[in-house]
Scaffold this active site. Structure first.
Site, PDB file in Angstrom:
ATOM      1  N   LYS A 107     -20.304  -5.610 -29.750  1.00 50.17           N
ATOM      2  CA  LYS A 107     -19.834  -6.021 -28.423  1.00 50.17           C
ATOM      3  C   LYS A 107     -20.029  -7.520 -28.176  1.00 50.17           C
ATOM      4  O   LYS A 107     -20.270  -7.956 -27.049  1.00 50.17           O
ATOM      5  CB  LYS A 107     -20.512  -5.201 -27.319  1.00 50.17           C
ATOM      6  CG  LYS A 107     -20.449  -3.697 -27.518  1.00 50.17           C
ATOM      7  CD  LYS A 107     -19.039  -3.196 -27.788  1.00 50.17           C
ATOM      8  CE  LYS A 107     -18.106  -3.345 -26.611  1.00 50.17           C
ATOM      9  NZ  LYS A 107     -16.729  -2.820 -26.920  1.00 50.17           N
ATOM     10  N   LEU A 146      -3.495 -14.346 -28.414  1.00 45.36           N
ATOM     11  CA  LEU A 146      -4.909 -13.989 -28.343  1.00 45.36           C
ATOM     12  C   LEU A 146      -5.461 -13.965 -26.921  1.00 45.36           C
ATOM     13  O   LEU A 146      -6.644 -13.676 -26.733  1.00 45.36           O
ATOM     14  CB  LEU A 146      -5.740 -14.960 -29.184  1.00 45.36           C
ATOM     15  CG  LEU A 146      -5.537 -14.900 -30.697  1.00 45.36           C
ATOM     16  CD1 LEU A 146      -6.235 -16.071 -31.383  1.00 45.36           C
ATOM     17  CD2 LEU A 146      -6.040 -13.584 -31.269  1.00 45.36           C
ATOM     18  N   SER A 147      -4.634 -14.285 -25.932  1.00 48.90           N
ATOM     19  CA  SER A 147      -5.116 -14.259 -24.552  1.00 48.90           C
ATOM     20  C   SER A 147      -5.584 -12.855 -24.199  1.00 48.90           C
ATOM     21  O   SER A 147      -5.071 -11.855 -24.725  1.00 48.90           O
ATOM     22  CB  SER A 147      -4.004 -14.685 -23.591  1.00 48.90           C
ATOM     23  OG  SER A 147      -2.975 -13.707 -23.552  1.00 48.90           O
ATOM     24  N   PHE A 148      -6.550 -12.754 -23.300  1.00 44.16           N
ATOM     25  CA  PHE A 148      -7.095 -11.439 -22.946  1.00 44.16           C
ATOM     26  C   PHE A 148      -6.004 -10.522 -22.407  1.00 44.16           C
ATOM     27  O   PHE A 148      -5.963  -9.331 -22.723  1.00 44.16           O
ATOM     28  CB  PHE A 148      -8.217 -11.575 -21.920  1.00 44.16           C
ATOM     29  CG  PHE A 148      -8.818 -10.247 -21.541  1.00 44.16           C
ATOM     30  CD1 PHE A 148      -9.716  -9.606 -22.370  1.00 44.16           C
ATOM     31  CD2 PHE A 148      -8.437  -9.615 -20.368  1.00 44.16           C
ATOM     32  CE1 PHE A 148     -10.239  -8.361 -22.035  1.00 44.16           C
ATOM     33  CE2 PHE A 148      -8.954  -8.380 -20.019  1.00 44.16           C
ATOM     34  CZ  PHE A 148      -9.860  -7.756 -20.860  1.00 44.16           C
ATOM     35  N   TRP A 207     -11.893  -9.208 -31.073  1.00 43.92           N
ATOM     36  CA  TRP A 207     -11.082 -10.382 -30.742  1.00 43.92           C
ATOM     37  C   TRP A 207     -11.065 -11.366 -31.918  1.00 43.92           C
ATOM     38  O   TRP A 207     -10.020 -11.886 -32.303  1.00 43.92           O
ATOM     39  CB  TRP A 207     -11.679 -11.027 -29.499  1.00 43.92           C
ATOM     40  CG  TRP A 207     -10.852 -12.068 -28.815  1.00 43.92           C
ATOM     41  CD1 TRP A 207      -9.523 -12.327 -28.984  1.00 43.92           C
ATOM     42  CD2 TRP A 207     -11.323 -12.979 -27.825  1.00 43.92           C
ATOM     43  NE1 TRP A 207      -9.136 -13.355 -28.163  1.00 43.92           N
ATOM     44  CE2 TRP A 207     -10.210 -13.776 -27.434  1.00 43.92           C
ATOM     45  CE3 TRP A 207     -12.560 -13.207 -27.220  1.00 43.92           C
ATOM     46  CZ2 TRP A 207     -10.322 -14.787 -26.468  1.00 43.92           C
ATOM     47  CZ3 TRP A 207     -12.670 -14.200 -26.255  1.00 43.92           C
ATOM     48  CH2 TRP A 207     -11.565 -14.978 -25.894  1.00 43.92           C
ATOM     49  N   HIS A 264     -21.394  -5.279 -38.551  1.00 44.47           N
ATOM     50  CA  HIS A 264     -22.361  -5.576 -37.495  1.00 44.47           C
ATOM     51  C   HIS A 264     -23.783  -5.687 -38.047  1.00 44.47           C
ATOM     52  O   HIS A 264     -24.719  -5.927 -37.282  1.00 44.47           O
ATOM     53  CB  HIS A 264     -22.349  -4.456 -36.435  1.00 44.47           C
ATOM     54  CG  HIS A 264     -21.062  -4.347 -35.676  1.00 44.47           C
ATOM     55  ND1 HIS A 264     -20.453  -5.424 -35.070  1.00 44.47           N
ATOM     56  CD2 HIS A 264     -20.271  -3.273 -35.423  1.00 44.47           C
ATOM     57  CE1 HIS A 264     -19.348  -5.020 -34.471  1.00 44.47           C
ATOM     58  NE2 HIS A 264     -19.209  -3.728 -34.671  1.00 44.47           N
ATOM     59  N   ARG A 299     -22.670 -13.718 -28.855  1.00 42.15           N
ATOM     60  CA  ARG A 299     -22.406 -13.605 -27.419  1.00 42.15           C
ATOM     61  C   ARG A 299     -23.736 -13.544 -26.682  1.00 42.15           C
ATOM     62  O   ARG A 299     -24.729 -13.053 -27.214  1.00 42.15           O
ATOM     63  CB  ARG A 299     -21.591 -12.336 -27.134  1.00 42.15           C
ATOM     64  CG  ARG A 299     -21.077 -12.220 -25.706  1.00 42.15           C
ATOM     65  CD  ARG A 299     -20.333 -10.913 -25.513  1.00 42.15           C
ATOM     66  NE  ARG A 299     -19.609 -10.871 -24.251  1.00 42.15           N
ATOM     67  CZ  ARG A 299     -18.949  -9.804 -23.794  1.00 42.15           C
ATOM     68  NH1 ARG A 299     -18.928  -8.689 -24.514  1.00 42.15           N
ATOM     69  NH2 ARG A 299     -18.303  -9.855 -22.644  1.00 42.15           N
ATOM     70  N   GLY A 333     -17.588  -9.701 -29.360  1.00 44.11           N
ATOM     71  CA  GLY A 333     -16.278 -10.299 -29.530  1.00 44.11           C
ATOM     72  C   GLY A 333     -15.735 -10.168 -30.936  1.00 44.11           C
ATOM     73  O   GLY A 333     -14.806 -10.892 -31.314  1.00 44.11           O
TER      74      GLY A 333
END
Length: 345
Positions: free
Chosen positions: A78, A260-262, A83, A143, A165, A80
């Protein structure tokens, strides 16, 4: 290098950490610090809290054969990574939007995951076998903390992107996933308790991030932050393109920023994992507790401020200060652990 998995004794805190059908956990660590890997001197070697199912694959992952032209993405859950997968794959594949719509990001960029943690489409042994016969370059995500990744990652030296993050946004996002996907039945306070006791998946978070921060100047490692992507996506795209030796026109880069914009990523079926969530619900027979929950949820930096009580914020801040002291962290890493809207530089 051999891996040791020590079962975590049952306790009230372990009971709080349970979710779905996962009730038993292990602390996973290497038998010793690798002596022939110079960069390992920068690692804290903290054991990693994992579901017991990881025990059967931990050594297999450490022994996985790495290729020099592999492209790896690593990050705490979590933070990113979904993305970032799309960002990296698009840059390295000549902005092939057509192919990207035909295959999900998980198919293009498979995850070496600990079984029993999240929605696995295939057993990990099958994923590793498939990767073993995949053509180059292979795109691989994980991860896992640095010391539990394949040993050859540090001897062969492929390109690695790490995404970090801030703690409080990560915790907030993990909580929603625990409740809506993992089947976590505890309260919000229970979840915060397991975070503070380092009994959330892949803990320790602070060691996970700081170990890669300590390696950020290695020539094959690019260290990115979620906050930088939110504040200056174009800048991160340019930095990432340079890292991979790619050159694109301003018009092409503007197109990638839009892709790639949210707003677009959250609606993109090849990236947002909505179908995977539906398939998982059907297979598990368990619906999302919050019907509005999405894998790509809000995408805001500092969103925890809308959801996290002041006393929890203070607890997590004290936790960070304690961990920074224990680990002897570089003071600069504080910019990542805390959200302050500042570019890392």
């Amino acid at each position: 290098m051999s891996v040791i998995c020590e079962k975590v004794p049952q306790s009230e805190m372990v009971e709080k950490a349970s979710y779905d059908d996962v009730y038993d956990f292990v602390l996973v660590k290497l038998s010793e610090r690798p002596k022939d890997i110079p960069v390992a001197r920068k690692w804290s070697m903290d054991p990693c809290f994992m579901p017991i199912k990881h025990e059967r694959n931990a050594q297999r992952i450490v022994d996985f054969r790495v290729k020099s032209d592999d492209i790896w993405l690593v990050g705490f859950p979590k933070s990113g990574t979904n993305w970032s997968q799309e960002l990296i794959w698009m840059i390295c594949n000549n902005l092939d939007y057509e192919r990207a719509t035909k295959l999900t990001v998980s198919e293009r960029f498979p995850l070496i995951e600990a079984e029993g943690v999240i929605m696995n489409n295939w057993p990990l042994k099958d994923i590793l076998a498939k990767l073993g016969s995949s053509p180059s370059p292979r795109f691989i995500k994980s991860h896992l903390p640095c010391q539990l990744l394949p040993t050859q990652l540090w001897t062969v030296g492929p390109k690695i992107v790490y995404i970090a993050r801030n703690l409080k946004d990560m915790v907030t996002s993990c909580y929603h996933q625990y409740v809506n996907i993992q089947g976590f039945k505890g309260s919000y306070d229970d979840f915060i308790d397991i975070v503070l006791d380092k009994k959330m998946w892949y803990s320790s978070y602070h060691a996970h991030v700081s170990n890669f921060f300590n390696m950020r100047n290695e020539k094959n490692i690019l260290f990115l932050t979620y906050e930088d992507m939110k504040k200056d996506l174009m800048g991160v795209i340019r930095k990432t393109s340079k890292f991979f030796g790619k050159n694109y026109s301003n018009e092409q880069l503007e197109g990638l920023v839009k892709h790639l914009s949210f707003a677009n990523i959250s609606k993109n079926p090849s990236v947002n994992k909505e179908q995977m969530l539906i398939d998982y619900e059907n297979a598990s027979g368990r619906k999302r507790k919050d019907e509005s929950f999405r894998f790509i949820r809000r995408g805001d930096g500092g969103a925890y401020l809308d959801e996290m009580p002041k006393e929890v914020i203070e607890k997590l801040d004290r936790f960070t200060e304690s961990e920074m002291e224990r680990l002897g962290c570089d003071p600069e890493v504080r910019k990542i652990f805390y959200f302050n809207g500042q570019l890392l530089g």
